[in-house]
Design an enzyme around this catalytic site. Sequence first.
Site, short mmCIF file in Angstrom:
data_model
loop_
_atom_site.label_atom_id
_atom_site.label_comp_id
_atom_site.label_asym_id
_atom_site.label_seq_id
_atom_site.Cartn_x
_atom_site.Cartn_y
_atom_site.Cartn_z
N ASN A 8 38.95 54.09 47.83
CA ASN A 8 37.99 54.31 48.98
C ASN A 8 38.95 53.77 50.37
O ASN A 8 39.11 52.64 50.29
CB ASN A 8 36.59 53.37 48.90
CG ASN A 8 35.86 53.55 50.09
OD1 ASN A 8 36.30 54.24 51.07
ND2 ASN A 8 34.60 53.15 49.93
N PRO A 9 39.02 54.61 51.20
CA PRO A 9 40.10 54.15 52.24
C PRO A 9 39.29 53.14 53.26
O PRO A 9 40.17 52.69 53.85
CB PRO A 9 40.49 55.36 52.98
CG PRO A 9 39.57 56.42 52.77
CD PRO A 9 39.07 56.04 51.36
N SER A 11 37.44 50.52 52.21
CA SER A 11 37.14 49.12 51.69
C SER A 11 37.76 47.87 52.16
O SER A 11 38.92 48.04 52.26
CB SER A 11 37.11 49.24 50.07
OG SER A 11 36.20 49.90 49.28
N GLY A 64 36.17 48.06 46.85
CA GLY A 64 35.16 46.76 46.52
C GLY A 64 34.22 47.25 45.60
O GLY A 64 34.30 47.99 44.88
N ASP A 65 33.13 46.14 45.40
CA ASP A 65 32.27 46.42 44.34
C ASP A 65 31.28 47.42 44.58
O ASP A 65 30.93 48.30 43.60
CB ASP A 65 31.22 45.12 44.60
CG ASP A 65 31.84 43.96 44.19
OD1 ASP A 65 32.60 43.74 43.34
OD2 ASP A 65 31.76 42.89 45.29
N ASN A 69 30.81 50.73 41.76
CA ASN A 69 29.65 51.10 41.30
C ASN A 69 29.29 52.40 41.73
O ASN A 69 28.78 53.00 40.63
CB ASN A 69 28.56 50.47 42.36
CG ASN A 69 26.98 50.71 42.06
OD1 ASN A 69 26.80 51.78 42.30
ND2 ASN A 69 26.35 49.82 41.47
N GLU A 70 29.80 53.01 42.48
CA GLU A 70 30.09 54.54 42.74
C GLU A 70 30.57 55.13 41.51
O GLU A 70 30.01 56.24 40.79
CB GLU A 70 30.57 54.83 43.98
CG GLU A 70 29.86 55.50 45.09
CD GLU A 70 30.74 56.15 46.08
OE1 GLU A 70 31.44 57.24 45.76
OE2 GLU A 70 30.89 55.66 47.09
N ASP A 214 26.36 41.49 25.39
CA ASP A 214 25.43 41.02 24.40
C ASP A 214 24.09 41.84 24.63
O ASP A 214 23.06 41.83 24.23
CB ASP A 214 25.09 39.51 24.78
CG ASP A 214 24.62 39.03 26.29
OD1 ASP A 214 24.42 39.93 27.12
OD2 ASP A 214 24.60 37.85 26.64
N GLU A 270 24.85 46.39 47.44
CA GLU A 270 24.48 47.85 48.18
C GLU A 270 22.98 47.92 48.34
O GLU A 270 22.34 47.69 47.08
CB GLU A 270 25.14 48.87 47.60
CG GLU A 270 26.49 48.91 47.40
CD GLU A 270 27.41 49.91 48.10
OE1 GLU A 270 26.91 50.84 48.50
OE2 GLU A 270 28.27 49.20 49.05
MG LIG Z 1 24.97 39.98 29.43
#
Ligand SMILES: [Mg+2]
Length: 299
Positions: A8-9, A11, A64-65, A69-70, A214, A270
């Site tokens: 992503n340019p 971020s 970034g996060d 995510n995307e 888990d 987000e």
């Molecule tokens: Mg867990």
Amino acid sequence: MKYLLLYNPVSGRQSFKKHIALVKNMFAKTEHELDIYESKKGNDLKEQATKQASMYDVFLVAGGDGTINEVVNGLMQVEKKPVIAVIPGGTANDTAAMLGIPRNLKKAIKLILEEDPAMIDINRMNHRYFIYAAASGVLSKISYDVSRRHIHKYGYLAYVFAAMKDLGKDYKYNLTIECNEQKLNLECMMVLGLASKRVGGMWLSNFANSKLNDGLFEFRIFKRHHAFRVFRLVSFFLRGGRQLKADYHFVSNKFKITANNDVNWNVDGEFAMSGSIDIEVYQKALPIIVSKRVKKRSF
Ligand SMILES: [Mg+2]
């Protein structure tokens, strides 16, 4: 193996573009093939991840996060998933830190080329998948309230300023949480759900004991107190996420939270949606590169 670099340019503070030559150089010394794709618009990487999943062995995701995510949301739509490898490029970089990926680009790529993947849990809030965090209430919206301009100028400090401002507001809302055959109605000021011990660029070593594979997710519900509101929250963070008296902590693989339509939810930093939510954990849903230390401690 075939690698696709997705980036992503826009971020974080700097564009990833100027690092591409270094990545290409490092791959030129290996047997691997490397293709590169630059995000053109919001959600482009999600679409590309779905489209190109079957063509690659590994997706290198730089950003970034939100960027990660995307890509995860795109990959959860397909059966055959490539391995995800994260190259930190945002401001908080919670996902990369949680996976033990170094901030230094050369070191990050070296680790990615050396380590075998681990299967990590992926969580879902209604229709949206996420990796590590779900929140509402106080502090939950600062990650998308802070402007690009401020991040560029102040970096991580921009978030700290926004957090201080948000702490001054009196959040108060009701919700019903159902999990583990319990049903509770609570008045709260913040809900924080985490898959690991990292959020907002901080480590909360006392928040939870859960592993990244888990099948469990953890929610802390902060009861609203009129007095000492700010003090309680600051003390929560300073004490590494330790549970304070009167707050609730839940561990489960499924949650149902009923809330009014003005309750906004944030996932992985987000804005995601408003109102009532269902949370479900998909155990060992995605192959991802993690450091040796993280593999030992968190899997
Ligand atoms: Mg867990």
